[in-house]
Scaffold this motif. Structure first.
Motif, short mmCIF file in Angstrom:
data_model
loop_
_atom_site.label_atom_id
_atom_site.label_comp_id
_atom_site.label_asym_id
_atom_site.label_seq_id
_atom_site.Cartn_x
_atom_site.Cartn_y
_atom_site.Cartn_z
N PHE A 51 0.81 -1.22 0.00
CA PHE A 51 0.00 0.00 0.00
C PHE A 51 0.84 1.27 0.00
CE2 PHE A 51 -2.46 -3.38 1.98
CZ PHE A 51 -3.55 -3.42 1.11
N GLY A 52 2.14 1.12 -0.10
CA GLY A 52 3.03 2.28 -0.12
C GLY A 52 3.87 2.31 -1.38
N GLU A 53 4.91 3.11 -1.33
CA GLU A 53 5.82 3.30 -2.46
C GLU A 53 6.63 2.05 -2.74
OE1 GLU A 53 9.51 6.33 -3.60
OE2 GLU A 53 8.82 6.19 -1.52
N VAL A 54 6.91 1.81 -4.02
CA VAL A 54 7.81 0.73 -4.44
C VAL A 54 9.00 1.39 -5.13
CG1 VAL A 54 8.09 -1.30 -5.90
CG2 VAL A 54 5.92 -0.92 -4.72
N GLN A 55 10.20 1.06 -4.68
CA GLN A 55 11.42 1.59 -5.28
C GLN A 55 12.23 0.43 -5.85
OE1 GLN A 55 12.64 3.43 -1.47
NE2 GLN A 55 13.12 5.21 -2.75
N ARG A 56 12.97 0.69 -6.93
CA ARG A 56 13.83 -0.33 -7.51
C ARG A 56 15.26 0.19 -7.54
NH1 ARG A 56 13.74 -2.53 -13.71
NH2 ARG A 56 15.08 -0.74 -14.06
N PHE A 57 16.17 -0.66 -7.11
CA PHE A 57 17.60 -0.35 -7.16
C PHE A 57 18.27 -1.40 -8.03
CE2 PHE A 57 15.87 1.33 -3.26
CZ PHE A 57 16.36 2.62 -3.25
N GLU A 58 19.10 -0.95 -8.97
CA GLU A 58 19.78 -1.84 -9.90
C GLU A 58 21.19 -2.14 -9.40
OE1 GLU A 58 19.58 0.16 -13.68
OE2 GLU A 58 17.39 0.23 -13.61
N ILE A 59 21.57 -3.42 -9.47
CA ILE A 59 22.90 -3.85 -9.06
C ILE A 59 23.49 -4.68 -10.20
CG2 ILE A 59 24.25 -4.93 -7.22
CD1 ILE A 59 21.55 -4.76 -5.57
N PRO A 60 23.96 -4.02 -11.26
CA PRO A 60 24.41 -4.72 -12.46
C PRO A 60 25.57 -5.68 -12.21
CG PRO A 60 24.59 -2.33 -12.74
CD PRO A 60 24.05 -2.57 -11.39
N SER A 61 26.46 -5.36 -11.29
CA SER A 61 27.61 -6.24 -11.04
C SER A 61 27.18 -7.60 -10.50
CB SER A 61 28.58 -5.57 -10.07
OG SER A 61 27.96 -5.33 -8.83
N LEU A 62 26.00 -7.68 -9.91
CA LEU A 62 25.46 -8.95 -9.40
C LEU A 62 24.34 -9.51 -10.27
CD1 LEU A 62 25.22 -8.12 -5.58
CD2 LEU A 62 27.03 -9.36 -6.77
N GLY A 63 23.94 -8.75 -11.28
CA GLY A 63 22.80 -9.16 -12.09
C GLY A 63 21.52 -9.16 -11.26
N ALA A 64 21.37 -8.13 -10.43
CA ALA A 64 20.25 -8.11 -9.49
C ALA A 64 19.47 -6.81 -9.53
CB ALA A 64 20.78 -8.33 -8.07
N LEU A 65 18.20 -6.93 -9.18
CA LEU A 65 17.32 -5.79 -8.94
C LEU A 65 16.83 -5.93 -7.51
CD1 LEU A 65 15.14 -5.89 -12.19
CD2 LEU A 65 17.11 -4.42 -11.73
N ASN A 66 16.83 -4.83 -6.78
CA ASN A 66 16.34 -4.86 -5.41
C ASN A 66 15.11 -3.96 -5.31
OD1 ASN A 66 16.48 -5.54 -2.63
ND2 ASN A 66 17.29 -3.50 -2.23
N PHE A 67 13.99 -4.55 -4.88
CA PHE A 67 12.74 -3.81 -4.74
C PHE A 67 12.46 -3.57 -3.27
CE2 PHE A 67 12.46 -5.84 -8.84
CZ PHE A 67 11.97 -4.82 -9.64
N VAL A 68 12.23 -2.31 -2.92
CA VAL A 68 11.88 -1.93 -1.56
C VAL A 68 10.42 -1.50 -1.61
CG1 VAL A 68 12.35 -0.34 0.34
CG2 VAL A 68 14.24 -1.24 -1.04
N MET A 69 9.58 -2.22 -0.86
CA MET A 69 8.13 -1.98 -0.89
C MET A 69 7.66 -1.55 0.49
SD MET A 69 7.06 -5.23 -3.31
CE MET A 69 7.35 -6.42 -2.02
N LYS A 70 7.17 -0.33 0.57
CA LYS A 70 6.73 0.23 1.84
C LYS A 70 5.26 -0.08 2.10
CE LYS A 70 10.28 3.70 1.61
NZ LYS A 70 10.65 5.10 1.51
N ARG A 71 4.92 -0.16 3.37
CA ARG A 71 3.56 -0.53 3.81
C ARG A 71 3.15 -1.86 3.16
NH1 ARG A 71 -0.45 3.72 2.62
NH2 ARG A 71 -1.78 2.41 3.91
N ALA A 72 4.01 -2.85 3.32
CA ALA A 72 3.80 -4.13 2.65
C ALA A 72 3.57 -5.29 3.62
CB ALA A 72 5.02 -4.44 1.79
N LEU A 73 3.74 -5.08 4.91
CA LEU A 73 3.71 -6.21 5.83
C LEU A 73 2.66 -6.05 6.94
CD1 LEU A 73 7.56 -6.77 6.11
CD2 LEU A 73 5.91 -8.07 4.73
N GLY A 74 1.60 -5.36 6.63
CA GLY A 74 0.50 -5.24 7.60
C GLY A 74 0.90 -4.58 8.90
N GLY A 75 1.84 -3.66 8.84
CA GLY A 75 2.27 -2.94 10.04
C GLY A 75 3.59 -3.41 10.60
N GLY A 76 4.08 -4.54 10.13
CA GLY A 76 5.34 -5.08 10.62
C GLY A 76 5.13 -6.30 11.50
N VAL A 77 6.22 -6.95 11.86
CA VAL A 77 6.17 -8.22 12.57
C VAL A 77 5.39 -8.13 13.88
CG1 VAL A 77 7.60 -9.97 13.71
CG2 VAL A 77 8.28 -9.05 11.51
N THR A 78 5.58 -7.08 14.64
CA THR A 78 4.92 -7.00 15.95
C THR A 78 3.46 -6.58 15.86
OG1 THR A 78 5.69 -4.72 16.24
CG2 THR A 78 7.09 -6.47 17.13
#
Length: 121
Positions: A51-78
């Motif tokens: 329900f929040g922002e999604v950001q993508r970070f590219e890591i070409p040296s590893l062949g990876a994309l990292n997605f950071v998704m906010k408001r994604a875990l129902g408030g967090g573990v606790t």
């Protein structure tokens, strides 16, 4: 084809933020994945969960994309009543996404798809 055919994932969490790293098996597939697995596509894929922002970070040296998704875990573990409070299954869910794959490349002996399809002919 499914994204899992050319990549694997790792997940992490911090509070109500889920972090999914998508890593290609074959570096030759990185550009294809980078073009097709966009922030918008990931946001749409998880529209009922994130329900929040999604950001993508590219890591070409590893062949990876990292997605950071906010408001994604129902408030967090606790706070979350979810069975998957840490969001570990979200990486597997992303790997179910359909992508376009260059059929010529799949047939020329490169990458995992070619290896998987050789025995099926």
């Amino acid at each position: 084809m499914k994204l899992r055919e050319v990549a694997h994932s790792r997940t992490g969490d911090k509070g109500d933020i889920s972090n999914i790293s998508l890593i290609v098996y074959d570096m030759e597939d990185y550009e294809m994945i980078k073009q097709q697995v966009t922030t918008e596509k990931v946001r749409d894929w998880f529209t009922e969960i994130v329900f929040g922002e999604v950001q993508r970070f590219e890591i070409p040296s590893l062949g990876a994309l990292n997605f950071v998704m906010k408001r994604a875990l129902g408030g967090g573990v606790t706070r979350s009543l979810s069975l998957d409070m840490h969001g570990k299954s979200l990486g597997f869910a992303l790997l179910e996404m359909e992508i376009e794959f260059d059929k010529e490349r799949a047939g020329n002996g490169n990458g995992r798809i070619a290896e998987k399809t050789k025995g099926n002919s």
